[in-house]
Design a protein around this motif. Sequence first.
Motif, PDB file in Angstrom:
ATOM      1  N   PRO A  35       0.809  -1.232   0.000  1.00  0.00           N
ATOM      2  CA  PRO A  35       0.000   0.000   0.000  1.00  0.00           C
ATOM      3  C   PRO A  35       0.835   1.272   0.000  1.00  0.00           C
ATOM      4  CG  PRO A  35      -0.097  -1.095   2.138  1.00  0.00           C
ATOM      5  CD  PRO A  35       0.588  -2.044   1.207  1.00  0.00           C
ATOM      6  N   GLU A  36       2.100   1.171   0.403  1.00  0.00           N
ATOM      7  CA  GLU A  36       2.984   2.339   0.371  1.00  0.00           C
ATOM      8  C   GLU A  36       4.091   2.181  -0.669  1.00  0.00           C
ATOM      9  OE1 GLU A  36       4.371   3.070   4.308  1.00  0.00           O
ATOM     10  OE2 GLU A  36       2.356   3.485   5.098  1.00  0.00           O
ATOM     11  N   GLY A  37       3.944   1.181  -1.531  1.00  0.00           N
ATOM     12  CA  GLY A  37       4.932   0.957  -2.571  1.00  0.00           C
ATOM     13  C   GLY A  37       6.191   0.294  -2.047  1.00  0.00           C
ATOM     14  N   TYR A  38       7.227   0.348  -2.855  1.00  0.00           N
ATOM     15  CA  TYR A  38       8.530  -0.229  -2.532  1.00  0.00           C
ATOM     16  C   TYR A  38       9.554   0.888  -2.633  1.00  0.00           C
ATOM     17  CZ  TYR A  38      12.396  -3.631  -2.723  1.00  0.00           C
ATOM     18  OH  TYR A  38      13.534  -4.358  -2.464  1.00  0.00           O
ATOM     19  N   GLY A  39      10.591   0.833  -1.836  1.00  0.00           N
ATOM     20  CA  GLY A  39      11.519   1.959  -1.734  1.00  0.00           C
ATOM     21  C   GLY A  39      12.545   2.090  -2.838  1.00  0.00           C
ATOM     22  N   ARG A  40      12.471   1.256  -3.864  1.00  0.00           N
ATOM     23  CA  ARG A  40      13.435   1.298  -4.968  1.00  0.00           C
ATOM     24  C   ARG A  40      12.684   1.203  -6.299  1.00  0.00           C
ATOM     25  NH1 ARG A  40      16.076   2.285  -1.074  1.00  0.00           N
ATOM     26  NH2 ARG A  40      17.995   1.295  -0.336  1.00  0.00           N
ATOM     27  N   TYR A  41      13.356   1.569  -7.380  1.00  0.00           N
ATOM     28  CA  TYR A  41      12.827   1.302  -8.717  1.00  0.00           C
ATOM     29  C   TYR A  41      12.878  -0.207  -8.952  1.00  0.00           C
ATOM     30  CZ  TYR A  41      13.204   6.275  -9.811  1.00  0.00           C
ATOM     31  OH  TYR A  41      13.047   7.641  -9.821  1.00  0.00           O
TER      32      TYR A  41
END
Length: 276
Positions: A35-41
Amino acid sequence: MQTTYFPIQDLTSHSLPIYLSSIGYDYMEGHMHRPEGYGRYQWVHTTTGEGELSLHGRLYSLPVGHGMFLYPNVPHTYYPKTHLWTTEWLSFDGKDIAQLVDAIGFHSSGVYQLDHLDQFKTYLREGYRLATSTNQYSTLDMSSFLYNFLIELIKNVKPLHKTSRSNQYDKLQPVLLYLDAHYAQPLLLETMAELIHVSPQYLCTLFKKVFNTRPSAYLNHLRINKAKEMMLTQPHKSIAQIAKEVGVESPSYFSALFKKHEHKTPNEFILLHRPL
């Protein structure tokens, strides 16, 4: 067999324009809710089975040969649609990564169809080999690999839903090709606009959105670049001849235009680049 690797990040990594955070292949995916995404591409593509991605309120199928490019901290969910869904993936970051991925052509998160899947399977395994190497230059090698990987990736994918910027660039292609072939001729804005069946005003809007400049400024830049090529490859020609051949009749105006773009006169440019 599932293979993953998370390299140790050192000071060298964080000073690079791009560095690897993780890599994996033959990976059996499960239900991933972020729900908050992932911290990297991230880049993830399907090798067997099929998955589904929920992104920006839409569902996207991920059959074999399809992949997802995800920006950091963008909420998303993905999960298997078939009993077995395997992928290959890598995640990355870097000091200049935001400008880099945008310049290459990945302007936002999205889903893509990937050509030459077997070729990218080979790339991922080469990336894994570099990442796990004990070579003292492995971090630099991996940064170079990632840069080239992204360039090959953008050349071999088709977005399922193009961004507005991609559409605008595609729309301008006939004009750009025409300018490259006819830069030495007098060119009217109306002529360029007719090539893509838009008004001159809208053509200016497209150039502003894609290149942040007007068509006339783009043409001047093109003429200066062509002139620089001639100066280095045809040294027998005078500045006045070169100016005329790139579509600028007045040598004095050409010199002023050249200095505006290059911050040096044509003769200074020649002295700087020609061998003694």
